[in-house]
Write a protein that holds these residues in place. Structure first.
Motif, mmCIF file in Angstrom:
data_model
loop_
_atom_site.group_PDB
_atom_site.id
_atom_site.type_symbol
_atom_site.label_atom_id
_atom_site.label_comp_id
_atom_site.label_asym_id
_atom_site.label_seq_id
_atom_site.Cartn_x
_atom_site.Cartn_y
_atom_site.Cartn_z
ATOM 1 N N GLN A 121 -3.890 -37.679 -51.957
ATOM 2 C CA GLN A 121 -2.479 -37.433 -51.650
ATOM 3 C C GLN A 121 -1.644 -38.668 -51.926
ATOM 4 O O GLN A 121 -0.490 -38.570 -52.360
ATOM 5 C CB GLN A 121 -2.359 -37.003 -50.191
ATOM 6 N N ASP B 184 -2.805 -32.940 -54.718
ATOM 7 C CA ASP B 184 -2.954 -32.090 -53.538
ATOM 8 C C ASP B 184 -4.315 -31.374 -53.558
ATOM 9 O O ASP B 184 -4.500 -30.401 -54.286
ATOM 10 C CB ASP B 184 -1.831 -31.063 -53.489
ATOM 11 N N TRP C 17 -5.527 -30.466 -50.496
ATOM 12 C CA TRP C 17 -5.413 -29.646 -49.293
ATOM 13 C C TRP C 17 -5.279 -28.156 -49.634
ATOM 14 O O TRP C 17 -5.883 -27.307 -48.974
ATOM 15 C CB TRP C 17 -4.195 -30.072 -48.465
ATOM 16 N N HIS C 18 -4.501 -27.839 -50.627
ATOM 17 C CA HIS C 18 -4.200 -26.445 -50.921
ATOM 18 C C HIS C 18 -4.885 -25.937 -52.192
ATOM 19 O O HIS C 18 -4.579 -24.837 -52.665
ATOM 20 C CB HIS C 18 -2.679 -26.258 -51.024
ATOM 21 N N TYR C 19 -5.800 -26.723 -52.702
ATOM 22 C CA TYR C 19 -6.543 -26.285 -53.882
ATOM 23 C C TYR C 19 -7.595 -25.259 -53.466
ATOM 24 O O TYR C 19 -8.282 -25.415 -52.452
ATOM 25 C CB TYR C 19 -7.236 -27.471 -54.558
ATOM 26 N N ASN D 281 -1.216 -30.364 -42.177
ATOM 27 C CA ASN D 281 -1.205 -29.836 -43.540
ATOM 28 C C ASN D 281 -1.216 -28.313 -43.622
ATOM 29 O O ASN D 281 -0.913 -27.762 -44.676
ATOM 30 C CB ASN D 281 -2.398 -30.404 -44.312
#
Length: 632
Positions: A546, A551, A553-555, A604
């Motif tokens: 980050q 990113d 986190w949202h992959y 997150n």
């Protein structure tokens, strides 16, 4: 108190008028500038707004020094300051700095008899006509200066230092360049904690006195550390008086600490809560400070303290044994050792390198936080001791490799798996970031530490053990990646971090199932613990990525695999809401890691279950974790 995300000042440094502006290096005053490595040049390179030259007239020569005992014949007012300023004005076509909006204040502190010295100063200035009446330069006389009613006897373009509370200045304000005052007149504050309230009232009144007259103010004899700089900014003091111009400039240009595993704004927020008297924050920070006090008395263990040397014969080489391997009781010599997963062999503790490495990571981080919370340089100096012993001092420093880590007696001298033990170094990286504005570590020492990490990073990428660990499919592989990102960010190699992240994402289909299970960790005899441990590595890797604008986190993969899915699967088991169906041969002790996962996830992902889990866990964790990762 400290405002890391914005710094406001009443002085517009571009034209020295009172109005809110962003703080810049033009608000730094180079106190005793002549003591720096390159008098004037260092301050000029940093575009400082004020430079001080103490002047002594001896045998018709104007020397720049604090006293006659400290005179350097090479540092003269004419050649070391006035000529250089004149040359800059000619080079920049009329202004001291190339940036036409900036102003330099030259504060000339007269140390010898006023009349002959001031006359000699003015004579010297007149040798450089570009200096007088130049809007980009303000020459201010201080020290042994004339009374206010005599200011107008001197050439226009020469200003004087105002004395707060002196009513005789009222009719000569146009000749006052700024107001300077002795901080020790108001307070005995040492730069640690807060200025006593009764002292603060007087200091604020003095600042208001100067600003009411539309003049800048500077205090001398003020503590010279980051906490003090922050305090002066918060009070609206116009010039930060410092002998540490490089550190102060770094602080002004990038006020957030250069840390990677927690929010850089967090320390400022903690300090603000401490200043407001928040009970919980004061209690938790007090516990961190108390632990730091205990560590001040603790001995520092190093790799050279071990009783036996590794196969290389060099005690500077890190050495450890594989934790889950035991002697083969069927063999006379016990060799080769046999694997018993999840059963730690206590004999490995006879080699002290790992213990001392882990201690070093944890202790430097705690001490650095104590410094950040208090401004007490003692804690920073203790960190510097650790840093020097582990990375700089030739007698004790560790060689930058892990050729002999997690060895299996009778099988090998070391394995790539051992690289997981330098996770502790990521705490050192953040400790260094917290202390980036401390004077306890010199620039040369910081450079030496970066050189060590650069060499270790190169070993990780190119050695047999390093390549082996990168190929690891289970938690070892992602912990390798996490370290690689941390050390690369420390070395300012953000482009590498961005590029390398692509290969990290390829681990998700290998390590995480579509329902969130981590099959390679579920094979272990302590599967719940290892599932938590592996996910901790993923979350820390996501934090690091980050920082480089990537990113994780949202992959998610096309079939829905993601680190959030792994948390969702793990959480009810870890919270004892569902019965664990895999092996866990010893007590689950990963609550601290679980707290980190939940608190980070809450920032997150908008999931109520994370907040509920956080509320159940938050009172059972260490003060550092609660301060750095706690949610409101």
């Amino acid at each position: 108190m400290p405002k890391y995300f914005y710094l406001l000042l009443l002085l517009a440094v571009s034209k020295l008028e009172a109005q809110p502006v962003i703080y810049t290096t033009a608000n730094i005053h180079a106190h005793n500038d002549y003591d720096h490595n390159k008098p004037f040049d260092d301050a000029y390179a940093l575009q400082l707004g004020s430079v001080e030259a103490d002047v002594l007239l001896i045998h018709d020569t104007l020397f720049v020094a604090h006293s006659s005992k400290e005179i350097n014949a090479q540092v003269l007012l004419g050649t070391a300051y006035l000529k250089k300023i004149n040359d800059a004005i000619l080079r920049n076509r009329g202004t001291v700095y190339a940036n036409k909006k900036l102003v330099m204040q030259l504060l000339i502190d007269i140390k010898t008899d006023m009349h002959p010295t001031l006359d000699a100063v003015i004579k010297s200035i007149r040798q450089f006509p570009a200096l007088l009446n130049n809007s980009s330069l303000k020459i201010v006389i201080t020290g042994n200066q004339p009374a206010a009613d005599k200011f107008n006897d001197y050439p226009a373009g020469i200003y004087f230092d105002g004395k707060t509370g002196d009513s005789t200045h009222q009719n000569n304000l146009q000749r006052i360049g700024l107001f300077s005052d002795d901080f020790s007149k108001y307070s005995k504050w040492n730069g640690i904690g807060n200025i006593p309230e009764k002292d603060l009232i007087q200091i604020k009144n003095t600042i208001q006195f100067a600003h009411a007259k539309h003049k800048a103010i500077r205090f001398w004899a003020v503590p010279d550390n980051q906490h003090s700089w922050e305090t002066m900014v918060d009070l609206g003091v116009d010039f930060i008086n410092t002998d540490h111009i490089q550190l102060a400039a770094h602080f002004i240009q990038s006020p957030l600490p250069n840390v990677f595993l927690f929010d850089p704004k967090r320390i400022g927020q903690i300090r603000q809560k401490m200043d407001r008297g928040d009970t919980t924050t004061k209690q938790l920070s007090g516990q961190v400070i108390a632990e730091a006090e205990r560590l001040m008395k603790a001995a520092i263990g190093t790799v050279t303290a071990k009783s036996a040397a590794p196969p290389s014969g060099d005690k500077h080489d890190y050495m450890s044994l594989a934790p889950y391997f035991w002697p083969d009781s069927s063999k006379p010599d016990g060799l080769p050792y046999m694997r018993k997963d999840g059963q730690r062999n206590p004999m490995i503790d006879r080699i002290t390198d790992k213990k001392y490495l882990v201690d070093m990571g944890k202790n430097t981080h705690t001490l650095a936080l104590a410094w950040a919370f208090t401004g007490d340089e003692r804690y920073a100096r203790k960190v510097a001791e650790y840093i020097k012993k582990w990375f700089i001092d030739t007698a004790t420093k560790m060689n930058p490799h892990l050729n002999y880590a997690q060895a299996v007696p009778g099988v090998n001298d070391g394995r790539g798996i051992g690289i997981i033990e330098t996770i502790a170094l990521t705490s050192v990286v953040d400790a260094m970031g917290i202390l980036q504005y401390s004077s306890s570590l010199q620039e040369k020492e910081r450079a030496s530490v970066k050189e060590w990490f650069s060499n270790y990073l190169q070993w990780m990428k190119t050695s047999k053990n390093g390549k082996e660990e990168r190929k690891a499919l289970n938690n070892h592989g992602i912990w390798y990646d996490m370290q690689l990102l941390s050390f690369s960010l420390f070395l300012d190699d953000t482009p590498f971090v961005k590029k390398y992240t692509d290969s990290i994402l390829l681990r998700i289909p290998v390590q995480i199932e579509p329902d969130g299970r981590q099959p390679l960790e579920l094979e272990r005899t302590t599967a719940l613990g290892y599932s938590t441990f592996c996910l901790e590595a993923w979350f820390k890797t996501a934090l690091l990525a980050q920082r480089a604008g990537v990113d994780i986190w949202h992959y998610q993969t096309r079939d829905g695999r993601s680190i959030q899915k792994a948390l969702d699967w793990l959480l009810p088991y870890a919270m004892q809401e569902k019965k664990w169906e895999y092996q866990q041969i010893k007590e689950y002790t990963e609550r601290d890691k679980l707290f980190f996962l939940i608190s980070t996830a809450s920032r997150n992902y908008a999931v109520d279950a994370y907040v509920k889990a956080y509320d159940k866990l938050s009172r059972k964790n260490s003060p550092e974790e609660l301060l750095l990762y706690g949610i409101e």
